[in-house]
Design an enzyme around this catalytic site. Structure first.
Site, PDB file in Angstrom:
ATOM      1  N   LYS A  37       0.841  -1.211   0.000  1.00 23.14           N
ATOM      2  CA  LYS A  37       0.000   0.000   0.000  1.00 23.14           C
ATOM      3  C   LYS A  37       0.877   1.262   0.000  1.00 23.14           C
ATOM      4  CE  LYS A  37      -2.049  -1.189   3.926  1.00 23.14           C
ATOM      5  NZ  LYS A  37      -1.416  -2.500   4.226  1.00 23.14           N
ATOM      6  N   ARG A  87     -10.064   0.573   8.458  1.00 24.47           N
ATOM      7  CA  ARG A  87      -9.670  -0.780   8.832  1.00 24.47           C
ATOM      8  C   ARG A  87     -10.748  -1.484   9.643  1.00 24.47           C
ATOM      9  NH1 ARG A  87      -3.656   0.229   8.662  1.00 24.47           N
ATOM     10  NH2 ARG A  87      -2.711  -1.679   9.359  1.00 24.47           N
ATOM     11  N   ARG A  99      11.849  -5.004   5.009  1.00 21.72           N
ATOM     12  CA  ARG A  99      11.531  -3.610   4.706  1.00 21.72           C
ATOM     13  C   ARG A  99      12.420  -2.628   5.475  1.00 21.72           C
ATOM     14  NH1 ARG A  99       5.529  -1.844   5.362  1.00 21.72           N
ATOM     15  NH2 ARG A  99       5.771  -2.932   7.341  1.00 21.72           N
ATOM     16  N   ARG A 146      11.003  -0.628  11.027  1.00 16.78           N
ATOM     17  CA  ARG A 146       9.888  -0.486  11.961  1.00 16.78           C
ATOM     18  C   ARG A 146       9.961  -1.524  13.072  1.00 16.78           C
ATOM     19  NH1 ARG A 146       4.619   0.065   8.213  1.00 16.78           N
ATOM     20  NH2 ARG A 146       3.763  -1.165   9.933  1.00 16.78           N
ATOM     21  N   ARG A 199      -0.846  -8.734  13.328  1.00 17.25           N
ATOM     22  CA  ARG A 199      -1.398  -7.763  12.365  1.00 17.25           C
ATOM     23  C   ARG A 199      -2.265  -8.463  11.324  1.00 17.25           C
ATOM     24  NH1 ARG A 199       4.216  -5.165  11.005  1.00 17.25           N
ATOM     25  NH2 ARG A 199       3.179  -4.290   9.180  1.00 17.25           N
TER      26      ARG A 199
HETATM   27  P1  AP5 Z   1       4.772  -1.602   1.862  1.00 17.35           P
HETATM   28  O1  AP5 Z   1       4.410  -0.820   0.657  1.00 17.35           O
HETATM   29  O2  AP5 Z   1       5.554  -0.952   2.921  1.00 17.35           O
HETATM   30  O3  AP5 Z   1       3.477  -2.345   2.450  1.00 17.35           O
HETATM   31  P2  AP5 Z   1       2.195  -1.789   3.203  1.00 17.35           P
HETATM   32  O4  AP5 Z   1       1.001  -2.416   2.572  1.00 17.35           O
HETATM   33  O5  AP5 Z   1       2.244  -0.315   3.300  1.00 17.35           O
HETATM   34  O6  AP5 Z   1       2.395  -2.503   4.614  1.00 17.35           O
HETATM   35  P3  AP5 Z   1       2.335  -1.956   6.099  1.00 17.35           P
HETATM   36  O7  AP5 Z   1       3.104  -2.927   6.933  1.00 17.35           O
HETATM   37  O8  AP5 Z   1       2.729  -0.521   6.162  1.00 17.35           O
HETATM   38  O9  AP5 Z   1       0.828  -2.117   6.392  1.00 17.35           O
HETATM   39  P4  AP5 Z   1       0.203  -2.213   7.755  1.00 17.35           P
HETATM   40  O10 AP5 Z   1      -1.192  -2.086   7.347  1.00 17.35           O
HETATM   41  O11 AP5 Z   1       0.520  -3.396   8.577  1.00 17.35           O
HETATM   42  O12 AP5 Z   1       0.898  -1.034   8.587  1.00 17.35           O
HETATM   43  P5  AP5 Z   1       0.448   0.450   8.893  1.00 17.35           P
HETATM   44  O13 AP5 Z   1       1.645   1.303   8.920  1.00 17.35           O
HETATM   45  O14 AP5 Z   1      -0.686   0.823   8.030  1.00 17.35           O
HETATM   46  O15 AP5 Z   1       5.577  -2.896   1.334  1.00 17.35           O
HETATM   47  C1  AP5 Z   1       6.165  -3.814   2.238  1.00 17.35           C
HETATM   48  C2  AP5 Z   1       7.565  -4.219   1.735  1.00 17.35           C
HETATM   49  O16 AP5 Z   1       7.421  -4.984   0.529  1.00 17.35           O
HETATM   50  C3  AP5 Z   1       8.465  -3.031   1.362  1.00 17.35           C
HETATM   51  O17 AP5 Z   1       9.769  -3.320   1.768  1.00 17.35           O
HETATM   52  C4  AP5 Z   1       8.347  -2.932  -0.176  1.00 17.35           C
HETATM   53  O18 AP5 Z   1       9.550  -2.459  -0.755  1.00 17.35           O
HETATM   54  C5  AP5 Z   1       8.069  -4.376  -0.569  1.00 17.35           C
HETATM   55  N1  AP5 Z   1       7.132  -4.471  -1.704  1.00 17.35           N
HETATM   56  C6  AP5 Z   1       6.051  -3.683  -1.961  1.00 17.35           C
HETATM   57  N2  AP5 Z   1       5.411  -4.094  -3.073  1.00 17.35           N
HETATM   58  C7  AP5 Z   1       6.098  -5.178  -3.529  1.00 17.35           C
HETATM   59  C8  AP5 Z   1       5.921  -6.054  -4.658  1.00 17.35           C
HETATM   60  N3  AP5 Z   1       4.911  -5.896  -5.524  1.00 17.35           N
HETATM   61  N4  AP5 Z   1       6.820  -7.076  -4.809  1.00 17.35           N
HETATM   62  C9  AP5 Z   1       7.835  -7.233  -3.924  1.00 17.35           C
HETATM   63  N5  AP5 Z   1       8.059  -6.435  -2.842  1.00 17.35           N
HETATM   64  C10 AP5 Z   1       7.196  -5.422  -2.655  1.00 17.35           C
HETATM   65  O19 AP5 Z   1      -0.124   0.288  10.391  1.00 17.35           O
HETATM   66  C11 AP5 Z   1       0.748   0.020  11.464  1.00 17.35           C
HETATM   67  C12 AP5 Z   1      -0.045  -0.056  12.752  1.00 17.35           C
HETATM   68  O20 AP5 Z   1      -0.691   1.206  13.008  1.00 17.35           O
HETATM   69  C13 AP5 Z   1      -1.196  -1.078  12.772  1.00 17.35           C
HETATM   70  O21 AP5 Z   1      -0.750  -2.374  13.133  1.00 17.35           O
HETATM   71  C14 AP5 Z   1      -2.129  -0.461  13.825  1.00 17.35           C
HETATM   72  O22 AP5 Z   1      -1.654  -0.711  15.137  1.00 17.35           O
HETATM   73  C15 AP5 Z   1      -2.004   1.024  13.548  1.00 17.35           C
HETATM   74  N6  AP5 Z   1      -2.982   1.529  12.558  1.00 17.35           N
HETATM   75  C16 AP5 Z   1      -2.725   2.095  11.359  1.00 17.35           C
HETATM   76  N7  AP5 Z   1      -3.854   2.458  10.726  1.00 17.35           N
HETATM   77  C17 AP5 Z   1      -4.880   2.114  11.555  1.00 17.35           C
HETATM   78  C18 AP5 Z   1      -6.287   2.202  11.455  1.00 17.35           C
HETATM   79  N8  AP5 Z   1      -6.891   2.733  10.375  1.00 17.35           N
HETATM   80  N9  AP5 Z   1      -7.032   1.730  12.489  1.00 17.35           N
HETATM   81  C19 AP5 Z   1      -6.454   1.202  13.594  1.00 17.35           C
HETATM   82  N10 AP5 Z   1      -5.120   1.068  13.746  1.00 17.35           N
HETATM   83  C20 AP5 Z   1      -4.331   1.521  12.737  1.00 17.35           C
HETATM   84 MG    MG Z   2       2.480   1.040   4.920  1.00 16.40          MG
END
Ligand code: AP5
Ligand code: MG
Length: 215
Positions: A13, A88, A127, A161, A172
């Site tokens: 994402k 979410r 990552r 992270r 997660r």
């Molecule tokens: P990346 O693009 O970083 O993936 P992402 O989908 O952004 O994954 P996240 O881990 O950020 O999602 P998340 O939902 O767990 O975390 P968030 O920060 O939102 O890609 C991942 C890796 O793969 C990278 O190294 C990239 O280079 C590689 N990659 C990408 N595409 C690729 C491809 N096609 N092929 C190969 N490699 C690839 O949330 C963190 C925490 O915050 C949550 O656990 C929760 O506690 C809280 N939180 C956030 N939002 C909310 C909400 N709305 N409600 C409640 N709690 C929330």
């Molecule tokens: Mg992300």
């Protein structure tokens, strides 16, 4: 244009949102990034969110809804934005509809990035991100062009992270399947949901998303 990038942890994402900022002039609104900034700054929200984030559980709806409500009203969002990691839960999805309605805005697309669970763990564990500009990388799938130097800004400081370990990723993923994936029918009923193959390479996924947005 207003779109939601929807998918499990590590689906790509953030990677695709960063590309869409450049290709489509949209603003990335990542609740994860905003919450991490709040934790670092030790704001009230940050203090409340810290423990949940460290364990991989969802932060309470009122915190993230408040953050997004404030953010989408800002001037830089007038040209359109990408919601990355929000909504979410069903309550967040309903709150988003209300916020958009109040501002006379309309959701154009929800893009579900489908990725196998095994691949998610590999992606998350490799990552890292630039400590200065936040550009995202991966040890194997998206290394920097010059080792130790950010492609985007030339900085040499990188960070990983705290929640990117196997155990937290499992929590997660459980949260994703229990609370987040059940929101999908809400969007398919609205006729805004499209699925893309998130297992493809980064460029291929970007092309597939662009073809949806530009259709
Ligand atoms: P990346 O693009 O970083 O993936 P992402 O989908 O952004 O994954 P996240 O881990 O950020 O999602 P998340 O939902 O767990 O975390 P968030 O920060 O939102 O890609 C991942 C890796 O793969 C990278 O190294 C990239 O280079 C590689 N990659 C990408 N595409 C690729 C491809 N096609 N092929 C190969 N490699 C690839 O949330 C963190 C925490 O915050 C949550 O656990 C929760 O506690 C809280 N939180 C956030 N939002 C909310 C909400 N709305 N409600 C409640 N709690 C929330
Ligand atoms: Mg992300």
């Amino acid at each position: 244009m207003i779109l939601i990038l929807f998918g499990p942890p590590g689906a790509g994402k953030g990677t695709q949102a960063q590309r869409l900022e450049k290709s489509h002039g949209l603003v990335q609104l990542s609740t994860g990034d905003m919450l991490r900034a709040a934790v670092t700054a030790k704001t009230e929200n940050g203090v409340r969110a810290q423990e949940k984030m460290a364990s991989g559980k969802l932060v309470s709806d009122d915190i993230v809804i408040g953050i997004i409500n404030e953010r989408i009203a800002a001037e830089d969002c007038k040209g359109g934005f990408i919601l990355d990691g929000f909504p979410r839960t069903a309550a967040q999805a309903e709150a988003l509809d209300e916020m958009l309605n109040e501002q006379g805005l309309k959701l154009d697309h929800v893009i579900l990035m489908r990725v196998d669970d095994d691949a998610l763990v590999d992606r998350v564990s490799g990552r890292f991100a630039c400590g200065a500009c936040g550009a995202g990388y991966h040890d194997s799938f998206k290394p920097t062009k010059v080792e130790g130097v950010c492609d985007e800004c030339g900085a040499t400081d990188f960070s990983r992270r705290k929640d990117d370990n196997r155990e937290t990723v499992a929590t997660r993923l459980t949260a994703y399947y229990a609370d987040t994936a059940p929101v999908l029918p809400y969007y398919s009923e609205q006729g805004v949901l499209t699925q893309v193959d998130g297992m493809a390479g980064i460029d291929e996924v970007a092309a597939e998303i662009a073809s949806v947005l530009d259709a």
